[in-house]
Design a protein around this motif. Structure first.
Motif, PDB file in Angstrom:
ATOM      1  N   UNK A 142       0.858  -1.179   0.000  1.00 26.09           N
ATOM      2  CA  UNK A 142       0.000   0.000   0.000  1.00 26.09           C
ATOM      3  C   UNK A 142       0.897   1.233   0.000  1.00 26.09           C
ATOM      4  N   UNK A 143       0.707   2.114  -0.970  1.00 26.71           N
ATOM      5  CA  UNK A 143       1.624   3.242  -1.149  1.00 26.71           C
ATOM      6  C   UNK A 143       1.784   4.109   0.099  1.00 26.71           C
ATOM      7  N   UNK A 144       0.720   4.509   0.791  1.00 24.29           N
ATOM      8  CA  UNK A 144       0.922   5.332   2.002  1.00 24.29           C
ATOM      9  C   UNK A 144       1.749   4.633   3.071  1.00 24.29           C
ATOM     10  N   UNK A 145       1.797   3.301   3.048  1.00 24.14           N
ATOM     11  CA  UNK A 145       2.592   2.562   4.018  1.00 24.14           C
ATOM     12  C   UNK A 145       4.004   2.280   3.522  1.00 24.14           C
ATOM     13  N   UNK A 146       4.285   2.672   2.272  1.00 19.41           N
ATOM     14  CA  UNK A 146       5.630   2.491   1.722  1.00 19.41           C
ATOM     15  C   UNK A 146       6.443   3.780   1.778  1.00 19.41           C
ATOM     16  N   UNK A 147       6.005   4.752   2.556  1.00 18.49           N
ATOM     17  CA  UNK A 147       6.746   6.010   2.681  1.00 18.49           C
ATOM     18  C   UNK A 147       8.187   5.734   3.116  1.00 18.49           C
ATOM     19  N   UNK A 148       9.125   6.234   2.328  1.00 19.15           N
ATOM     20  CA  UNK A 148      10.530   6.070   2.673  1.00 19.15           C
ATOM     21  C   UNK A 148      11.106   4.714   2.360  1.00 19.15           C
ATOM     22  N   UNK A 149      10.375   3.860   1.642  1.00 17.47           N
ATOM     23  CA  UNK A 149      10.895   2.519   1.352  1.00 17.47           C
ATOM     24  C   UNK A 149      12.197   2.582   0.558  1.00 17.47           C
ATOM     25  N   UNK A 150      12.293   3.515  -0.384  1.00 14.75           N
ATOM     26  CA  UNK A 150      13.517   3.636  -1.189  1.00 14.75           C
ATOM     27  C   UNK A 150      14.689   4.118  -0.348  1.00 14.75           C
ATOM     28  N   UNK A 151      14.431   4.973   0.647  1.00 16.28           N
ATOM     29  CA  UNK A 151      15.509   5.422   1.534  1.00 16.28           C
ATOM     30  C   UNK A 151      15.956   4.299   2.457  1.00 16.28           C
ATOM     31  N   UNK A 152      14.988   3.453   2.825  1.00 14.02           N
ATOM     32  CA  UNK A 152      15.270   2.361   3.737  1.00 14.02           C
ATOM     33  C   UNK A 152      16.132   1.294   3.058  1.00 14.02           C
ATOM     34  N   UNK A 153      15.907   1.067   1.758  1.00 14.09           N
ATOM     35  CA  UNK A 153      16.649   0.067   0.995  1.00 14.09           C
ATOM     36  C   UNK A 153      17.210   0.785  -0.232  1.00 14.09           C
ATOM     37  N   UNK A 154      18.391   1.359  -0.094  1.00 17.14           N
ATOM     38  CA  UNK A 154      18.910   2.308  -1.073  1.00 17.14           C
ATOM     39  C   UNK A 154      19.108   1.683  -2.457  1.00 17.14           C
ATOM     40  N   UNK A 155      19.743   0.535  -2.508  1.00 13.65           N
ATOM     41  CA  UNK A 155      20.030  -0.056  -3.819  1.00 13.65           C
ATOM     42  C   UNK A 155      18.744  -0.407  -4.551  1.00 13.65           C
ATOM     43  N   UNK A 156      17.815  -1.050  -3.831  1.00 11.26           N
ATOM     44  CA  UNK A 156      16.520  -1.365  -4.435  1.00 11.26           C
ATOM     45  C   UNK A 156      15.784  -0.086  -4.815  1.00 11.26           C
ATOM     46  N   UNK A 157      15.918   0.958  -3.976  1.00 11.39           N
ATOM     47  CA  UNK A 157      15.259   2.229  -4.268  1.00 11.39           C
ATOM     48  C   UNK A 157      15.801   2.890  -5.520  1.00 11.39           C
ATOM     49  N   UNK A 158      17.108   2.866  -5.710  1.00 10.83           N
ATOM     50  CA  UNK A 158      17.702   3.451  -6.910  1.00 10.83           C
ATOM     51  C   UNK A 158      17.283   2.659  -8.148  1.00 10.83           C
ATOM     52  N   UNK A 159      17.289   1.328  -8.041  1.00 12.43           N
ATOM     53  CA  UNK A 159      16.866   0.501  -9.176  1.00 12.43           C
ATOM     54  C   UNK A 159      15.400   0.781  -9.528  1.00 12.43           C
ATOM     55  N   UNK A 160      14.560   0.871  -8.496  1.00 11.00           N
ATOM     56  CA  UNK A 160      13.147   1.185  -8.726  1.00 11.00           C
ATOM     57  C   UNK A 160      13.006   2.541  -9.407  1.00 11.00           C
ATOM     58  N   UNK A 161      13.813   3.490  -9.012  1.00  9.15           N
ATOM     59  CA  UNK A 161      13.756   4.831  -9.600  1.00  9.15           C
ATOM     60  C   UNK A 161      14.104   4.798 -11.078  1.00  9.15           C
ATOM     61  N   UNK A 162      15.123   4.030 -11.441  1.00 11.09           N
ATOM     62  CA  UNK A 162      15.491   3.920 -12.856  1.00 11.09           C
ATOM     63  C   UNK A 162      14.329   3.334 -13.660  1.00 11.09           C
ATOM     64  N   UNK A 163      13.717   2.276 -13.127  1.00 10.14           N
ATOM     65  CA  UNK A 163      12.581   1.665 -13.823  1.00 10.14           C
ATOM     66  C   UNK A 163      11.398   2.612 -13.933  1.00 10.14           C
ATOM     67  N   UNK A 164      11.101   3.344 -12.851  1.00 10.25           N
ATOM     68  CA  UNK A 164       9.970   4.264 -12.865  1.00 10.25           C
ATOM     69  C   UNK A 164      10.216   5.442 -13.799  1.00 10.25           C
ATOM     70  N   UNK A 165      11.429   5.951 -13.831  1.00 11.89           N
ATOM     71  CA  UNK A 165      11.736   7.059 -14.737  1.00 11.89           C
ATOM     72  C   UNK A 165      11.679   6.608 -16.194  1.00 11.89           C
ATOM     73  N   UNK A 166      12.087   5.366 -16.449  1.00 12.89           N
ATOM     74  CA  UNK A 166      11.935   4.837 -17.804  1.00 12.89           C
ATOM     75  C   UNK A 166      10.466   4.706 -18.162  1.00 12.89           C
ATOM     76  N   UNK A 167       9.670   4.200 -17.219  1.00  9.34           N
ATOM     77  CA  UNK A 167       8.235   4.077 -17.451  1.00  9.34           C
ATOM     78  C   UNK A 167       7.600   5.448 -17.677  1.00  9.34           C
TER      79      UNK A 167
END
Length: 615
Positions: A343-368
């Motif tokens: 649930x998105x409101x419960x994922x606040x800060x998830x990328x900061x909590x798991x930096x490598x996964x967060x950066x990878x997710x960011x690359x995928x989302x920016x491509x999308x």
């Protein structure tokens, strides 16, 4: 080279069946075997993409099994096996020792193998074989945790929806046979069928493709498919089943063009899905639901490319989307395991909590989102160039849908990059799960040059479609600029609510009420018809059968009481008469000679009298 193509489909299918037959006994070795098979299949796919093998084997009279690898199927085979390898590598960490690993990895291999059969099929019967196995294994994978009724119900919804649309392929096969123009049902010869059979074939293929790729009005089943494990979502939504329909439309492009109306229908359904499901994705508050709606929207662009004769753009979109979407789903699965929520409101800060996964997710989302210089930005502009040449309205609608891609991608990023919330129960993302995420993120960047000369021209030659419309520099700049502005506005807007009518908001959150509409328009009438048929069976046919049985019993009793009595009396009378005649016949038989002499004299006297009278 024929052995190469047989190995491409037989290795994953055979290993998958072996794991399924072995069951829990093979749980410990399942992950290692699946990875080895995926590596081998990827190597075979790369070799097949360069060599373009073709094989044929007898099946039915006049309908052989034919597989072949050309430019399009070669690129798809490499994409399927590569994404499957990344997903299986992630699954080795995702699934613990207490899970039925042999069943999971076996189903995943069979699923990937059936998709390989689908993309290499050269005839409709072989296509149907791969298509059907792919649908059945997707049902088993979505309902993998079968003890949960909600998950099995979701698997049933996905399976029945796609099966309903799949009937179109059988209609197409029947119409192609009825035309009498190609008894082998080759995919390459469908465009040469004459009307009216061509229209039936085209309609059947379009219906099956739209259903499998979750395009309007079939999109709702993809929402239900989110009940499956995250690796299943990553493979199913990126490079296999959900893009199979788009692949089929790209494959049969000449048929769509020959039908006159097919390409227009496909193009407008594709761009309509891209826009409408983009709105649905913006309205979601569940990460996996957002990604599912975005899959429908992004595949809509591939369908648009099939309808505007832009196979290069559609293929590039498919490959780039496979990398980005598998990355996003795997990261969502990693966060679900680590944080226990999607649930998105419960994922606040998830990328900061798991930096490598967060950066990878960011690359995928920016491509999308379509931001430069990532692969989906460039691929989308290549296919939109075909839309612009076909109709400015199609191009404008596609550009609006691309704008929505930036909105829902930025929305997801906003939540996961907010200041981290303290999570005492949070777990770390395992290191083994990070490697495939990094590889997929690198692919999102590395695939970008394929959309620019000279590699774009090479892709056109590989697909045997040179001379396709190419985007100008202003088109690349316009789409990138609009995506950047839309993403920035979405980020600045944050979680402030939009003032929308409640009915519109609930409709978007509930996927346009498509499932409810399907129940009202299809499920409810079919159930009413089934109940009416059951009542007719119980009250009509059943009573008729019972009445006939009762009449037969009554007739048997009447026969026993009347006819049988008469027949028995007749037989008894005949027997009594026979006995009486026998007694009379025994009386002259005394054994005394003088009586026999007297009887002979009497007989001769009677005979003489008769002779005298006759004369």
């Amino acid at each position: 080279m024929s052995a190469l193509l047989w190995a491409l489909v037989a290795v994953p299918l055979g290993a998958g069946v072996l794991l399924l037959v072995a069951g829990r006994k093979a749980d410990r070795a399942a992950a290692a075997l699946a990875l080895a098979v995926a590596v081998a299949a990827t190597a075979i796919a790369v070799a097949a993409a360069f060599r373009h093998p073709a094989v044929q084997a007898p099946l039915l009279d006049g309908l052989p099994v034919r597989l072949e690898v050309d430019g399009l199927s070669g690129l798809l085979a490499v994409t399927i096996t590569s994404v499957a390898l990344a997903v299986l590598l992630f699954s080795c960490v995702e699934f613990g020792a207490d899970e039925a690993r042999a069943r999971f990895f076996g189903l995943m291999l069979v699923f990937a193998g059936s998709m390989l059969v689908t993309v290499t099929a050269a005839t409709v019967p072989v296509l149907l074989m791969g298509w059907e196995v792919m649908g059945a294994t997707s049902w088993a994978l979505i309902g993998y945790w079968w003890r949960d009724p909600q998950r099995t119900s979701a698997a049933d919804t996905a399976f029945l929806t796609t099966r309903t649309a799949d009937l179109g392929l059988y209609l197409a096969a029947g119409a192609a046979l009825a035309s009498g123009q190609d008894s082998t049902l080759s995919l390459g010869s469908l465009a040469r069928i004459d009307d009216p059979w061509l229209s039936f074939v085209t309609a059947g293929f379009i219906a099956a493709a739209l259903g499998k790729s979750a395009q309007l009005p079939f999109s709702f089943w993809l929402s239900k498919a989110m009940q499956g494990p995250s690796p299943v979502s990553a493979l199913l939504h990126s490079a296999t089943m959900v893009v199979a329909g788009a692949y089929l439309l790209l494959r049969t492009g000449p048929m769509l063009d020959a039908s006159v109306w097919g390409d227009d229908v496909v193009a407008w359904v594709g761009v309509g899905t891209a826009f409408c499901l983009g709105l649905v994705a913006v309205a979601q508050t569940d990460l996996k639901q957002l990604l599912a709606a975005s899959s429908c929207a992004q595949i809509g662009f591939m369908v648009l490319a099939a309808g505007t004769e832009a196979p290069s753009g559609g293929t590039l979109q498919l490959i780039a989307h496979a990398a980005a979407k598998s990355l996003l789903f795997l990261t969502a699965g990693a966060w679900l395991t680590a944080l226990g929520t999607q649930h998105l409101p419960e994922l606040l800060g998830a990328a900061r909590h798991h930096r490598t996964a967060g950066v990878a997710f960011t690359v995928g989302a920016l491509s999308l989102a379509g931001l430069a210089p990532l692969s989906l930005w460039a691929a989308k502009d290549v296919l939109l160039a075909g839309a612009l040449e076909t109709s400015p309205w199609l191009y404008a609608a596609g550009l609006a849908a691309a704008l929505l891609s930036a909105v829902y991608s930025a929305k997801a990023l906003w939540y996961v990059w907010q200041p981290a919330v303290t999570r005492p129960d949070a777990r770390r993302v395992p290191g083994g799960a990070v490697a495939p995420l990094v590889l997929l993120a690198l692919a999102c960047v590395a695939l970008t040059p394929l959309a620019f000369p000279p590699l774009r021209d090479s892709v056109g030659r590989v697909l045997a479609s040179p001379g396709q419309p190419a985007p100008d520099a202003w088109e690349f700049a316009l789409s990138a600029g609009l995506a950047l502005v839309a993403a920035a506005v979405t980020w600045a807007w944050g979680t402030r609510p939009l003032r929308l009518p409640e009915r519109a908001k609930s409709g978007l959150e509930d996927w346009l009420h498509l499932e409810r509409a399907a129940h009202v328009l299809v499920v409810a009438p079919v159930m009413r018809l089934a109940r009416a048929a059951a009542r007719f069976d119980d009250r009509g046919l059943d009573r008729a059968v019972d009445g006939a049985a009762a009449a037969a019993v009554r007739f048997a009793r009447w026969t026993d009481g009347v006819v049988e009595h008469a027949v028995d009396g007749s037989v008894t009378a005949v027997a009594a008469g026979t006995r009486a005649l026998g007694r009379l016949a025994r009386r002259p038989q005394t054994g005394q000679l003088h009586q026999y002499l007297a009887q002979a004299v009497a007989a001769f006297t009677v005979l003489a009298v008769v002779l005298v009278l006759v004369r």
